[in-house]
Enzyme design. Structure first.
Site, short mmCIF file in Angstrom:
data_model
loop_
_atom_site.label_atom_id
_atom_site.label_comp_id
_atom_site.label_asym_id
_atom_site.label_seq_id
_atom_site.Cartn_x
_atom_site.Cartn_y
_atom_site.Cartn_z
N SER B 53 0.86 -1.18 0.00
CA SER B 53 0.00 0.00 0.00
C SER B 53 0.90 1.23 0.00
CB SER B 53 -0.93 -0.06 1.21
OG SER B 53 -1.87 0.98 1.15
N HIS B 80 -2.61 -1.02 -3.39
CA HIS B 80 -3.80 -0.19 -3.17
C HIS B 80 -3.73 1.08 -4.00
CE1 HIS B 80 -4.48 -2.00 1.11
NE2 HIS B 80 -4.90 -2.79 0.15
N ASP B 173 -4.77 -4.39 6.06
CA ASP B 173 -5.07 -5.32 4.98
C ASP B 173 -3.88 -6.27 4.80
OD1 ASP B 173 -6.48 -6.48 2.93
OD2 ASP B 173 -5.96 -4.95 1.44
#
Lengths: 296, 249
Positions: B53, B80, B173
């Site tokens: 991310s 992401h 996540d």
């Protein structure tokens, strides 16, 4: 090439998707229970999810299992078999996907600028929104047809397997907080007015004008078990096939091919493709990036 | 979750680190990693997953170009992105990689020796037939694509023949996905939180006990750059030595 879809009720092992069969010896208990559950649903309620994509179903059914307070899918199966209301509730986990109005504006822009001018050449136009779910993209199409002067000559068939989703679609009421992104998409998709011209805002919700749906027919239709009901000029089926396995994807695109007139159009989701379909040879790429295909 | 401070030691990347996250011991960082032994894992897997991310573009910019031309597993990457970003990641990385780089489409067969990026706005999953399945189900940890969703589905399909790598990121996540990969017998590596641009993501996975090896990007690049050696001599190379030259293509 499309596999024959087993309609008769047969034992699981003979009926399971080919991909499952190969791995049967190493199958997770969860997958075994999942197949049994889908078989039970099919036999009891005639809703056929047996050829849905297992990867997506696992996640959704894990969630459903937790929300129903069950330890196992077998336990959930017991509830579903003896309680119609519970099945109606489970159906929301199995089918509903939430889209946006004018999701992927480039798709709707392509329809408006390249497909609609060709549809204008027909005396009347039939459009099939297959798997319309809660209707966001259906209303988007209806608005576009209105602005392009095609609405009076058009009939839209909006179909889904989920009666509750169809009711939401027909109501055309969406939470107001979603409208900002809808408006942004609408403009990017080449909208000619303001999206707010088409809805009435009250009590935190936007209610779209009933006028827009005067040519929309809502119908319960399953791409897994039903057949073609009309000849159409455009099929818009976006982000529905992604929930199907290969067998069911081929069945669905087979139905579209059968329904479409020669030179009719098929619009898919922006990451869906006819490339891997058994029906690929029935289509030309019309607007590749927007995933609009034209039947040969 | 509380995070114990991670000392920075930028000047000495391979010096032992004290690394404690919460109450769980952090594996492996007390000694320099055994690169040849990590390299041997690569011969046993069919798929390598990478999740990243915040700060991920930079980290991937080092790892993906280090994948040798003869790398056999498929490489699946979730980075992401804002949902409306028309992702140019494949185009961005392709010129720098020895392997072909694509964005995933639904039903795409996952071919070994190919790098696939998860498209923005969809979850990417692996189906039992080793093809991609996309979904527009709701975001997980505010992300779609979600690392958890890819990792979990891949773990079910590939079982032990899987390596999951979790890099820098500012959300949790991937932690659950790493747990599932481990539970299914797969391998899990996380970027050393002390060097990660955002440490939350690797820390969350470490705190769950889901991480087998905590590695620096240098270590991962070093592992990928090792030449395949005949099985019996694999463990002779000392971990301190310079990695051998990159694969010739």
């Amino acid at each position: 090439m499309a596999k024959v879809h087993a309609q008769e009720i047969s034992p699981i092992a003979a009926d399971s998707p080919a991909q499952g069969k190969r791995l049967v010896s190493t199958m997770h208990d969860f997958d075994i229970e999942l197949q049994l559950l889908l078989q039970a649903i099919y036999q009891k309620y005639q809703h056929d999810f047996r050829d849905y994509s297992v990867a997506s179903l696992r996640r959704r059914m894990t969630q459903a299992r937790a929300d129903f307070g069950c330890k196992t899918l077998s336990e959930l199966q017991g509830i579903i078999l003896y309680d119609n209301a519970a099945f109606a509730r489970l159906l929301q986990y199995l089918t509903v996907q939430v889209s946006e109005m004018f999701r992927d504006p480039a798709y709707f822009k392509t329809l408006r600028e390249r497909v609609v001018p060709l549809l204008q050449t027909y005396p009347s136009v039939k459009i099939w929104v297959a798997g319309c779910s809660s209707g966001e993209e259906l209303w988007s199409l209806a608005i576009m047809l209105e602005e392009e002067g095609l609405a009076e000559r058009a009939v839209l068939y909006a179909t889904d397997v989920n009666p509750q989703a169809l009711r939401v679609a027909a109501a055309g009421v969406y939470p107001l907080e979603r409208l900002a992104s809808f408006s942004k998409n609408y403009i990017a998709a080449g909208g000619k007015r303001s999206l707010s011209d088409y809805y009435h805002a009250a009590y935190g919700a936007a209610t779209f004008s009933r006028h827009l749906k005067r040519h929309v027919v809502f119908a319960d239709h399953s791409l897994a078990t039903d057949s073609v009901f009309s000849e159409v000029h455009l099929v818009s089926c976006r982000n529905v096939l992604i929930y199907f396995n290969e067998t069911l994807q081929n069945r669905a695109t087979g139905l579209f091919t059968e329904a479409l007139v020669r030179k009719g159009f098929l619009g898919l989701g922006s990451k869906e493709s006819m490339r891997f379909s058994a029906n690929a040879q029935a289509y030309d790429e019309f607007a590749a990036a927007a995933r609009v295909y034209q039947k040969r | 979750m509380t995070h114990a401070p991670f000392p920075r030691a930028d000047a000495q990347p391979h010096i032992a680190q004290e690394a404690e996250a919460g109450t769980r011991p952090v594996p492996d960082r007390l000694n320099a990693p055994d690169l040849p032994s990590l390299h041997s894992v690569l011969g046993t897997i069919d798929a390598m997953l990478i999740g990243a991310s915040a700060g991920g573009v930079e980290a991937l910019g080092r790892i993906l170009p280090a994948l040798p031309a003869d790398f056999a597993p498929v490489v699946l990457v979730v980075l992401h992105l804002p949902a409306d970003a028309s992702s140019e990641l494949a185009a961005l990385f392709a010129p720098r990689c020895k392997l072909p780089v694509h964005e995933l489409s639904d039903r795409e067969p996952l071919l070994g020796g190919t790098v696939y990026f998860a498209p923005a706005g969809y979850h990417s999953l692996v189906n039992a037939d080793r093809r991609c399945a996309l979904s527009i189900d709701e975001a997980v940890h505010f992300s779609r694509p979600s690392i958890d969703v890819l990792f979990e589905s891949a773990a079910w399909t590939y079982g032990p023949r899987l390596l999951a790598v979790l890099l820098t990121g500012a959300s949790a996540d991937g932690a659950n996905g790493m747990s599932v990969v481990r539970a299914e017998g797969g391998h899990t590596w996380a970027q050393d939180p002390t060097e990660a641009r955002a440490s939350t993501m690797p820390l969350a996975a470490i705190a769950r006990g889901a991480v087998e090896h905590v590695l620096r990007i240098d270590d991962i690049v070093g592992v990928l750059s090792l030449r395949p050696v005949s099985a019996h001599t694999a463990s002779n190379t000392s971990s301190g030595s310079t990695p051998l030259s990159e694969a010739s293509s």
